[in-house]
Design an enzyme around this catalytic site. Structure first.
Site, PDB file in Angstrom:
ATOM      1  N   GLU A  81       3.196  20.336 -15.144  1.00 27.96           N
ATOM      2  CA  GLU A  81       3.855  19.835 -14.216  1.00 27.96           C
ATOM      3  C   GLU A  81       5.361  19.887 -14.112  1.00 27.96           C
ATOM      4  O   GLU A  81       6.047  19.755 -15.177  1.00 27.96           O
ATOM      5  CB  GLU A  81       3.542  18.219 -13.979  1.00 27.96           C
ATOM      6  CG  GLU A  81       2.187  17.882 -13.556  1.00 27.96           C
ATOM      7  CD  GLU A  81       1.852  16.389 -13.414  1.00 27.96           C
ATOM      8  OE1 GLU A  81       2.910  15.537 -13.191  1.00 27.96           O
ATOM      9  OE2 GLU A  81       0.949  15.987 -13.629  1.00 27.96           O
ATOM     10  N   GLU A 116      -0.860  12.425 -18.720  1.00 28.27           N
ATOM     11  CA  GLU A 116       0.257  11.559 -19.401  1.00 28.27           C
ATOM     12  C   GLU A 116      -0.290  10.549 -20.033  1.00 28.27           C
ATOM     13  O   GLU A 116       0.204   9.338 -19.906  1.00 28.27           O
ATOM     14  CB  GLU A 116       0.883  11.237 -18.106  1.00 28.27           C
ATOM     15  CG  GLU A 116       1.990  12.456 -17.693  1.00 28.27           C
ATOM     16  CD  GLU A 116       2.909  12.320 -16.775  1.00 28.27           C
ATOM     17  OE1 GLU A 116       2.907  11.058 -16.000  1.00 28.27           O
ATOM     18  OE2 GLU A 116       3.904  13.008 -16.374  1.00 28.27           O
TER      19      GLU A 116
HETATM   20  C1  BGP Z   1       3.562  12.729 -13.260  1.00 25.70           C
HETATM   21  C2  BGP Z   1       1.870  12.626 -12.725  1.00 25.70           C
HETATM   22  C3  BGP Z   1       1.794  12.713 -11.591  1.00 25.70           C
HETATM   23  C4  BGP Z   1       2.771  13.000 -10.254  1.00 25.70           C
HETATM   24  C5  BGP Z   1       4.107  13.190 -10.999  1.00 25.70           C
HETATM   25  C6  BGP Z   1       5.442  13.049  -9.919  1.00 25.70           C
HETATM   26  O1  BGP Z   1       3.994  11.660 -13.856  1.00 25.70           O
HETATM   27  O2  BGP Z   1       1.150  12.983 -13.532  1.00 25.70           O
HETATM   28  O3  BGP Z   1       0.520  12.265 -11.174  1.00 25.70           O
HETATM   29  O4  BGP Z   1       2.710  12.235  -9.400  1.00 25.70           O
HETATM   30  O5  BGP Z   1       4.625  12.535 -12.264  1.00 25.70           O
HETATM   31  O6  BGP Z   1       5.717  11.668  -9.984  1.00 25.70           O
HETATM   32  P1  BGP Z   1       5.881  10.828  -8.728  1.00 25.70           P
HETATM   33  O7  BGP Z   1       4.607  11.198  -7.896  1.00 25.70           O
HETATM   34  O8  BGP Z   1       6.096   9.368  -9.016  1.00 25.70           O
HETATM   35  O9  BGP Z   1       7.179  11.445  -8.263  1.00 25.70           O
END
Ligand code: BGP
Length: 491
Positions: free
Chosen positions: A384, A202
């Site tokens: 993701e 990201e």
């Molecule tokens: C993305 C990241 C992850 C992750 C995910 C979910 O932005 O790459 O590391 O955690 O989002 O976000 P969150 O954990 O804030 O719900």
């Protein structure tokens, strides 16, 4: 439903400081995230820092937002704070069990990030830490027993703390060399066993102390740091291709879709500009040169040009990405004048949101896949996706997470339509956090994504025991039919 193309990669994704733990073990050095506390939507997580007069300051620092950090402030651990990265959910000691659980669903790929400070504890050493390399060797060996291949994120929003403090993180060109040395070490050690690599996670969403390691969080500092990250990525891609013929490189972007609030030309125009702010990162890294609209972004963000060296253009051109990978959780809506920074904007009246305020939009994923494939004509990889929810463990030791099954079914169906009907070339899908892990944005445990429940609360209390949720068997069935069962699952 038609099955997905043969060889499609099914798996899960994690990040070391949210999943691994093993703080202070195996020679691991301190990481920028180690000083970040837990938090919640109402109480943003923050760093704990000490000023020369002994006072403590708490600058917020995560992706999307960051407070500036005074130069004289030094990180400090406080007894009355909880720092989730230290234990995370302890994959460090549970990796055999966790990999077996993932293999049980038929995963053939596992995306994990290497902890930079486990390999180079301060980031500046000449020689890597053998114990750190051995840990990931063991992880990959365990995966190979089940026919699971790695997708390695070289840098997931993090850096050794020492590099942040000593060089002001990615503000400094020196960090490019540290990164390339680190990447080379990984290629030498794991190159024969890993085909797919991500240079950064990201990269369009990281900000300030921690992710970019910079003390300043203003746009000037940010885009200068980003320039150095672009160079580091391009150098790693070039080196990786030379050292590992056949290897494939991507970088990862937060590409949650964006819609204009209305068809009013001003809304449409603002929407285009907001989308470009994210795609700027992909445009530069996938094509190997800065896009023509760079000046427009810099002007609007108050960036007065960045420092470049004369061969920087050649470096970028020599290391374009092989595929484009992204996270997709939600869509966003923007009206003219809305402040927007990767996420945010206005309410979309047609979508429902999760309790964390993330609008749920499966069709947006199909839209996004088409948009990205059309724009770059390179394979894409969804690395993701998932639903963060507050799960309840039942007395029977499971979680009745039909809401998660529905979310995944709808998104996977949208993905399948993009591949089978729209002709998008997609290498695979790694859902976020197949085993519950710590939330990045809030530092909570309560926001769970997993198909496997981990018995641990927001303050790290619990047995850390793993339990299969209802979604576990559902996912297993989807994978064993290579997606063909998507239309028979759920209500
Ligand atoms: C993305 C990241 C992850 C992750 C995910 C979910 O932005 O790459 O590391 O955690 O989002 O976000 P969150 O954990 O804030 O719900």
């Amino acid at each position: 439903m038609k099955a997905l193309p043969e060889g499609f990669l099914w798996g899960g994704a994690t990040a070391d400081f949210q999943f691994e733990g093993g703080f202070g073990e195996g020679g691991r050095g301190l990481l920028s995230h180690d000083y970040e506390t837990n938090g919640s939507v109402e109480h943003p997580r923050h760093h704990t820092l000490k000023m020369p007069d002994g006072s403590i300051i708490h600058p917020r620092s995560s992706f999307f937002y960051a407070d500036p950090v005074p130069e004289e402030a030094q990180p400090v651990f406080l007894d009355d704070e909880y720092y989730p990265s230290h234990q995370a959910v302890d994959f460090y000691h549970h990796y055999k069990e966790d990999i077996a659980l993932m293999a049980g669903m038929g995963f053939n790929v596992f995306r994990f990030s290497v902890c930079w400070s486990r390999i180079f504890p301060t980031g500046d050493e000449e020689e890597p830490n053998e114990e750190g390399l051995q840990f990931y060797d063991d992880v990959i060996t365990e995966m190979e027993k089940y026919g699971m291949q790695p997708l390695i994120t070289i840098c997931h929003d993090e850096m050794p703390m020492e590099l942040a403090l000593k060089y002001d993180g990615w503000s400094s060109r020196h960090v490019i060399d540290c990164y390339v040395k680190y990447a080379k070490t990984l290629f030498e050690r794991f190159g024969s066993r890993c085909k797919y690599w991500l240079t950064f996670n990201e990269i369009n969403a990281v900000r300030g102390f921690g992710p970019c390691g910079t003390r300043g969080s203003d746009s000037q500092t940010h885009y200068q740091a980003v320039h150095h990250m672009f160079l580091a990525s391009a150098k790693a891609v070039r080196l990786g291709h030379n050292m590992m013929p056949g290897s494939m490189f991507g970088a990862m972007y937060a590409l949650s879709e964006i819609y204009p609030a209305t068809c009013k030309p001003e809304d449409m125009f603002h929407h285009m500009r907001c989308r470009r702010e994210s795609l700027f990162f992909v445009d530069t890294m996938a094509r190997g040169y800065y896009p023509g609209y760079t000046g427009d972004i810099f002007t609007r963000r108050g960036v007065k040009g960045i420092k470049v060296h004369k061969d920087d253009g050649d470096i970028l051109r020599a290391g374009p990405l092989d595929f484009v990978s992204f996270s997709y959780y939600r869509s966003n809506t923007v009206a003219a004048g809305d402040d927007f920074n990767v996420i945010g904007g206005s309410l979309n009246p047609y979508l429902e949101s999760t309790p964390w305020g993330w609008p749920v939009d499966p069709l947006g994923l199909r839209y996004c896949m088409n948009e990205i494939y059309d724009r770059y004509q390179k394979p894409i990889f969804i690395v993701e996706n998932g639903l963060g929810a507050a799960d309840e463990l039942t007395d029977e030791g499971t979680v009745e997470d039909d809401y998660r099954i529905n979310y995944l079914r709808d998104h996977l169906s949208a993905m399948a339509a993009a591949i089978n009907e729209d002709g998008v070339d997609c290498l695979g899908y790694t859902m976020w956090g197949p085993i519950d892990l710590v939330s990045l944005s809030t530092g909570e445990m309560k926001k769970r994504y997993g198909l496997i429940y981990v018995d641990m609360d927001d303050l790290g209390h619990g047995s850390l025991k793993r339990y299969k949720k209802k979604s576990y068997d559902w996912m297993k069935h989807i994978i064993e039919t290579n997606g063909a069962a998507l239309d028979e699952a759920g209500d």
